[in-house]
Design an enzyme around this catalytic site. Structure first.
Site, PDB file in Angstrom:
ATOM      1  N   HIS A 259       0.418  -5.775   5.488  1.00  0.00           N
ATOM      2  CA  HIS A 259       1.317  -5.100   6.432  1.00  0.00           C
ATOM      3  C   HIS A 259       0.622  -4.947   7.787  1.00  0.00           C
ATOM      4  CE1 HIS A 259       2.990  -3.775   2.518  1.00  0.00           C
ATOM      5  NE2 HIS A 259       4.143  -3.888   3.155  1.00  0.00           N
TER       6      HIS A 259
ATOM      7  N   ASP B  87      -4.306  -5.543   2.258  1.00  0.00           N
ATOM      8  CA  ASP B  87      -2.952  -5.199   2.685  1.00  0.00           C
ATOM      9  C   ASP B  87      -2.524  -6.087   3.846  1.00  0.00           C
ATOM     10  OD1 ASP B  87      -0.579  -3.998   3.332  1.00  0.00           O
ATOM     11  OD2 ASP B  87      -1.382  -1.976   3.531  1.00  0.00           O
TER      12      ASP B  87
END
Length: 661
Positions: A536, A534
């Site tokens: 983010h 991920d």
């Protein structure tokens, strides 16, 4: 300095491209189907057989004639049939474009893992992936999706190395694609060098350039850095670099994308400057007669409450229309909780189309505020671009690499190790982004003073100095529950003796953490990061700042940290707690045996928290919470949880553990 870099903004030699292509297509069996000139010729023939409305460039031109704003939506599920079902849910009010969002395992070249998740998804009739894996389904899968819609298809090219995905997507009928290059570093990369990022992007763009030379009007989308966070200047400069690099590889049609910040004047000014300077710099470097259209991505922080999210979506669409955008990259009303669904997109498209119907051809009128904002943004972008060209001796690819190395291009929310991360941007009194600290970004003096004055206006209004508390609070600004704000207002009004008192600064400024509390927290080490693949990083960065402000010692892993990295960091720092962030829906796979691994490592009693968007499909939060509690997490938080809540929980849990010991 330029001599030590091998990258140049020069069209890739075709023989060199073909040599690379053999290696790229050998990565996975579906790639081998495209091996050789005959297969490439067949892919071109398929593209040329499509009707005009399947080409983003031709749709853009027609929409411009009609002064019509287009919509594009992202769709990403594990199975081809799930993709088609999602698209069919919107068939009565279809967008102009569908972005085939690829899954995280494919982006990381974990194709075997993606294959495993596809098989599991088919078995359980559920998407265990947060996107579509083109390499697993091959050209046939992409063409099946393409045949299910009249909209054009987009290939995001988000991977660190997206060459195989691009080959399959282009051959499958995608006529719109992302030019990421160094922008990918601001958004998704961790280790890849700027030079390598550009070289990999040159392959994907050169391939699209080849299709264009054969009569297929491929349209490139050049994105700006940041998912809405940060000042307009860096977003525009990075988009300009992408446009110049795309044109060199033979691209003849451009969509320039700006990530919306939510301030109407700033966003409108930025869009106008972006289009103007893209034309100007293309002409300056000899790229003539390239149509340029504007596109924006809506701000990436969404309230969990559907009513509040719908209101934000409506405002964002109106903002886009007033700014003169040609295409809007949509969000779904269910996207704050989990990956977009067909029904969620159907509702979002209806909201957008109704908003655009009401807006008509209205545009933000010219005025002194807009003129000044445009002037300041343009001065910043020109200063950054000229410094890049100076560093690269006129070559934008070389200059971009050196600009990153020196902090001329920089940001505050990224885990790319090549960025300086010295920039700090906050909102002013009207919600526009301003530099609190520009780091090494070469701002002209008048631009620096403009930003400082705008921040001072907010400081005066709120009765507090700009600082870390604003940085911590602003990423969740749009996601604060309406009830929470209403309760604060009610308490403040009740505390007034009359209705004429001035608003006290104490109702705005968060009380400083008492020194004795900081001293107590200093005893504890905490590991924070975003798990799996991920990319983010905003949420975990905010947590880091909040924990450090409260006195804790933080080992920050950044984004795309594997579970073993959390465990190793916990061992090395003798951590009392792990804070796991995840926003890409794959945490149930990433963290399945995390507690067991900690027990195995002799750290079974460590506190474990997890928060974010933890599921790739519709699921009641209580079900999700129970799943992760059963995995061994002590607390589970939904998206956009106020850091103060989790900090209070940590303080209580540490006290309980201490008492037990």
């Amino acid at each position: 300095m330029a001599a030590r870099l091998s990258v140049r903004n020069k069209q890739m030699d075709w023989d060199f491209f073909l040599e690379q292509r053999k290696q790229v297509l050998s990565e996975w069996p579906t790639g081998k189907e495209l091996m050789g000139q005959a297969a490439l010729d067949q892919a071109v023939a398929y593209q040329k057989s499509q009707p005009w409305w399947k080409f983003a460039a031709l749709r853009n031109a027609q929409a411009e004639k009609e002064d019509r704003i287009q919509l594009a939506c992202q769709v990403g599920h594990a199975l081809t049939e799930q993709q088609i079902e999602h698209i069919k849910a919107c068939s009565k009010a279809e967008p102009d474009g569908w972005w085939l969002w690829d899954d995280t395992y494919s982006r990381a070249h974990k194709f075997a893992k993606a294959q495993e998740m596809v098989e599991r998804s088919r078995r359980d009739n559920y998407s265990y992936l947060n996107g579509y894996p083109p390499a697993i389904h091959g050209v046939a899968g992409v063409r099946a999706i393409n045949a299910s819609t009249d909209a054009y298809l987009h290939s995001p090219n988000n991977d660190a190395d997206g060459r195989l995905t691009a080959e399959i997507m282009y051959a499958g009928g995608c006529t719109h694609f992302g030019v990421q290059g160094i922008v990918r570093g601001f958004l998704t990369l961790r280790d890849t060098s700027p030079e390598e990022a550009i070289l990999l992007d040159q392959y994907m763009t050169r391939l699209a350039g080849y299709y264009t030379e054969q009569g297929v009007p491929m349209c490139a989308m050049t994105a700006g850095a940041e998912y809405g966070w940060g000042t307009a200047g860096i977003k525009l400069a990075t988009s300009l670099l992408g446009s110049l690099m795309a044109a060199e590889q033979g691209i003849k049609y451009l969509n320039v994308l700006y990530c919306q910040g939510l301030n109407l004047v700033e966003d409108t000014a930025a869009i106008q400057v972006l289009k103007k300077l893209t034309h100007e710099y293309l002409e300056r470097f000899g790229y003539k007669n390239i149509p340029v259209w504007t596109m924006n991505s809506l701000f990436h922080a969404w309230p969990v409450d559907r009513s509040a999210l719908s209101a934000q979506l409506t405002y964002s669409i109106a903002n886009s229309a007033l700014g003169g955008i040609r295409t809007i990259l949509m969000k779904s009303v269910d996207e704050a909780d989990y990956a977009p669904t067909g029904e969620g997109h159907r509702q979002s498209i209806a909201i957008a189309k109704q908003t655009l119907r009401i807006m008509g051809s209205q545009r933000l009128p010219e005025g002194p505020d807009l003129q000044l904002e445009r002037e300041m943004i343009e001065k910043e972008v020109r200063a950054v671009m000229e410094r890049i060209l100076e560093l690269g001796d006129g070559d934008v690819a070389v200059g971009a690499c050196l600009a990153i190395e020196q902090g001329v291009l920089d940001t505050q929310f990224a885990s790319w190790k090549h960025l300086k991360n010295k920039v700090v941007a906050i909102r002013d009194a009207n919600g526009a982004f301003r530099y609190l600290d520009a780091g090494n970004v070469p701002l002209p003096p008048e631009v620096r003073e403009y930003h400082r004055a705008k921040i001072a206006e907010r400081e005066k209004r709120e009765g507090m100095k700009a600082g870390l508390q604003w940085v911590i609070g602003e990423p969740t600004w749009t996601t604060i529950p309406i009830e929470e704000e209403a309760a604060e207002l009610s308490a403040r009004l009740r505390s007034m003796e009359t209705g004429l008192e001035e608003k006290k600064a104490t109702t705005i400024e968060k009380a400083a953490v008492p020194e004795e509390k900081k001293a107590a927290a200093k005893k504890y080490n905490v590991v924070v990061g975003t798990v799996g693949y991920d990319s983010h990083i905003v949420g975990s960065t905010v947590l880091r700042h909040a924990l450090e402000d409260a006195g804790y010692n933080v080992a920050f892993l950044g984004s795309a940290a594997q579970p073993v990295e959390f465990i190793n960091a916990a061992r090395e720092t003798n951590a009392a707690a792990l804070w796991v962030s995840s926003l890409y829906g794959m945490a149930r796979i990433d963290c399945a045996d995390m507690r067991a691994k900690l027990v195995e490592a002799g750290m079974g009693d460590i506190i474990m928290y997890i928060g974010g968007m933890l599921t790739s499909g519709p699921e009641d939060y209580k079900v999700t919470e129970g799943l992760f509690l059963n995995m061994g997490f002590d607390r589970v938080y939904p998206p956009a949880t106020n850091p103060d809540i989790a900090l209070a929980d940590l303080e209580r849990d540490l006290e309980i553990r201490s008492t037990k010991k």
